[in-house]
Structure formats: structure tokens, C-alpha cells
Design an enzyme around this catalytic site. Sequence first.
Site, short mmCIF file in Angstrom:
data_model
loop_
_atom_site.label_atom_id
_atom_site.label_comp_id
_atom_site.label_asym_id
_atom_site.label_seq_id
_atom_site.Cartn_x
_atom_site.Cartn_y
_atom_site.Cartn_z
N HIS A 137 -5.96 2.43 1.65
CA HIS A 137 -5.13 3.56 2.05
C HIS A 137 -5.60 4.22 3.34
O HIS A 137 -4.85 4.39 4.29
CB HIS A 137 -5.10 4.63 0.96
N GLU B 147 -8.58 14.46 -4.41
CA GLU B 147 -7.82 14.48 -5.66
C GLU B 147 -8.44 15.50 -6.61
O GLU B 147 -9.67 15.60 -6.70
CB GLU B 147 -7.83 13.11 -6.32
N ASP C 156 0.88 -1.16 0.00
CA ASP C 156 0.00 0.00 0.00
C ASP C 156 0.92 1.22 0.00
O ASP C 156 1.55 1.52 1.02
CB ASP C 156 -0.90 -0.01 1.24
N HIS C 157 1.04 1.89 -1.14
CA HIS C 157 2.06 2.93 -1.27
C HIS C 157 1.86 4.07 -0.29
O HIS C 157 2.82 4.78 0.03
CB HIS C 157 2.14 3.46 -2.71
#
Length: 514
Positions: free
Chosen positions: A264, A240, A201-202
Site C-alpha cells: 500500500h 489504524e 491493491d485496494h
Amino acid sequence: MTPQAIENPLREGIRLEAAAEPCVMVIFGASGDLTRRKLMPALYNLTREQRLSSAFAVIGVARREKSDEGFREEMRQALAEFSRSRIDQNVWESFAKKLYYLVGDFSNPDIYPKLKEALARCDLKHGTLANCIYYLSTPPEAYQTIIEGLGHLGLQRPGLDGKGWKRIVIEKPFGYDLASARELNAKVAAVFEESQVYRIDHYLGKETVQNISVFRFANGMFEPVWNHKYIDHVQITAAEEVNVGSRGGYYDRSGALRDMIQNHMLQVFALVAMEPPVAFDADTVRDEKQKVFRAIRQIEPSEVANYMVRAQYAAGSVAGKKIAGYLQEPDVNSESTTETYAAIKFFVDNWRWSGVPFYIRTGKAMARRITEVVIEFKRPPQILFEEHAAGHIDPNLLVLRIQPDEGISIKSDVKLPGQRIRIRPVTMDFRYGSSFGVEIAEAYERLILDCMLGDSTLFTRRDGLEKTWEFVGKILEGWRQQNLKRLPQYEAGTWGPVEAQEMMGRDGRRWRRN
């Protein structure tokens, strides 16, 4: 071989940093955007900063026909476009010699013997000690096929001499719901041990996300007030500016809840809410996160309307650019009820957080790009200076900015200079870039290096993954029962639907203005 220690002058000062052991990284889906945009720039910058072993190689696997040289040239172009640092010719020439390409279809069993031969060649040429990372940078439909192909030839096991570790990195989405996540976990467990599995999970590799734990547990002034006695509520926002664009076909099968909240945002929440671990190692940290997931009060399907808002963006303008509504995007069903915005309120039923609401919101085509955690503290029991305030006295805020402009800010009220008492809020700001004078590494750099080092602290464990899907699954079932034919709309370039403001307003609260 134990991790080496090297001097890294590119960090603040000169200090000892861990470098990876020798290994080969096999990237399945090496012709895709993730490899070009994230993986290859991460590997290049780790090489540039001397964080990788000199005994390292990459084998890209994909269906498109190309040679080793063709692959290397494509990766050089990708670095020119996406790397955070300029290409150093000497570093590139050394790095490029370690890039190889294998043409093959993942569903064709013939590709796996060829891969086994390629691994043996790399081991002989580069001295990688039979250590290997398999990175699944493919559509989720290919995961099971690749895992079974690796298992069929025993490519997940050490060599005949018992040496050489094997690890697998699996990108999201890891499942579509609880049932599919459990099924995929079972398929993975039939081939790999859990200790070999790195569900990436970046978000957890971002510098400020990592700093949440340090901020909480290394500073004695915050942990004593990190509870229901002093905190009014917590907000977590991931907004976003971008619309779904060319990803309409994928996004319409997913939506904001699955795409952002299940992974996330709940992972970030767990770092904010968990108890102090007895040690900062992988299993101990993930044990504490799992306790928090278990303590989340389940939202039953019949209650979803009281705790959740979902919506779609309508036509509007973001940063001066006109954007079509979601239902007019390419590859999106014109009657779709997939949410591009989701806001949720929930509680954690444990001693620390009793009665404290957590609010999470995420959306596309919003006013600006920002990801942050906001801790709003309770007001003093008696406001002594309200008549002296230049406006309403706002509560104290602690804001952890994850992106962009990573940093931490604290908002408090102070007296303005002068004989009279006049009060205004001020913000004390800390920014990583200006404070340390270095460029922050990309999240994938940290996570890839951690995988090479065998540190799974920032990766999702099986039980935690299934617990978050259990929570989200009840919400999805509630939406199915609602059977709405049309979702609320919000104009692109705004902060979401009025229904989300109303949800906060019913509690006497409001979303933070960004």
C-alpha cells in the site's frame, strides 16, 4: 465489444461514464469475509449505478455446502450490513438471479471441469461472450493450486472461436519475501500472460490516491515546486485504531512492514514521487512508477538501525476501549518480535528528489485512524516576520487525506486583521463529500470495474512488485541480523514509540500532529 457509454445521474451532474463489457466473475473463496464485506457490495453498487453490463453473472466457488438460493440469501444479508447504499428491491431481484454457487475444494482437480460447465451455462443463459474474470479471494497458499487447475483445462485461454478474454485478479499478500514473490510470479506467468494479471491493491482505488496524479499534473501551480528545491521532506502515514484482534495468527507471520509498507504505502509513495508520464495509460504510468522504485536508495542490512524503527503496542485504551498488549493477543506468540508499528526513512537518488527524505509510518492500535500524505515545504530563505508571529512560524504544508474525510488541505501563514502585524497559520480545506455532494464509491468498485474494462493502470505490475520486495527484503535481513529478543513498546491509543519521534528529531523534524 467496445465499452458502452451510459448516463449516470448519481455522479455530479449527468455525464458519460464507461460501462463494463459482458462477463462472468468467478470468485474463489466466495464464503470468506472479503466477498461479503467488499466484493459483493461493490458488484451490487456497480449494478445499481448501471455500470455493469446486463449480460453479467457471478459464480462463487468454495468448500462449504450451500445452494444457489442459500448463497443469494447470504449475499443479501452481507449487503444489508456492508453496502454503502440501501438495498433497492428491484435492483436486488435482478442482481440475485445472476448469482450462482459451486461447491468444491480448490485442491481437487474435479472442481475445474465443473467450473468449465458452469461457465458454459452462464455464457448460454446470460450472453457473457465467454469473457471471464477469476478472482482469487483465498489464502495465498491456494493461489498456485487454483492457477494450475485453470491452466490444466485451458480456462485461461479464449474459446475455440478465439473470442472471450480471460483475466485473473490476485489479492495480497503476493509473496512473503522477494524469493517467494518471484516464485509466485513465475507460476502465474506459466499459465497467464502478464496482460491478463491484475494484482490488486485496494489503496490505489481510493479517490484521493487517484487524485494525487490529477492534482500534480493537471495544475500548473504545483508541479514547478514539486522537487528538492522547494520541498523539505515528505511524510506518509497510515495509522489504524484497531488492534490485530482475531487476526493474530496471520498477523504474527506478517507484520507492519509486509502488511502495509511493501504494498500500500510504497504504491502511494510512487504516485507522489514519479515523473510525469507521457500518457496516462497503464504501461506508461507503471513505467514511471518502476523508475522511482529503481531510484530508491537501498538500505543495507547493517544500516537498518539508522533508518528504521519497529515496535509493538502495549496495553492501553483506544477511543475509550481498553486493549490488551500485542503479546497478550490470541494466537500471538508471547515471545514474538513481529512489529505492529514501523517507521522508515529513505531517499530517492534522482534529479528531482536529491537529498529529500521520505518518512513512512504505519501502526495498529494508534490514537486515531488516518491515512495521509504530507508535503512539507522549505521555509523562505529569510524569515521577516518571526517576531510578529503568534508562536513559532510553521512551514507550509500540503496534506492529501486518503482516509477518512477524503480531501486536500493547504496550510499557510497570514496576517490577522488589525493595524499591528500578527501572523497565524490558516488552513484551506477541500473535502470530497461536502464539495461534490455525493457519496464516494468504495475502492473495490473502481478496481473491479477497471478490471472489466481491461484497464490495469491501478494494478501492480510484476517488475514493480519485485522491486518493492527487493527494497523491503534488505530491511528484513537487517532485522534478522539484529536478532532482537524484545521490541520497543508503545501504549495503545498513542502515536507510536518514542524511538520514532527521536528518529525524526535527529533530523530536526517532527511527525505531523493529527
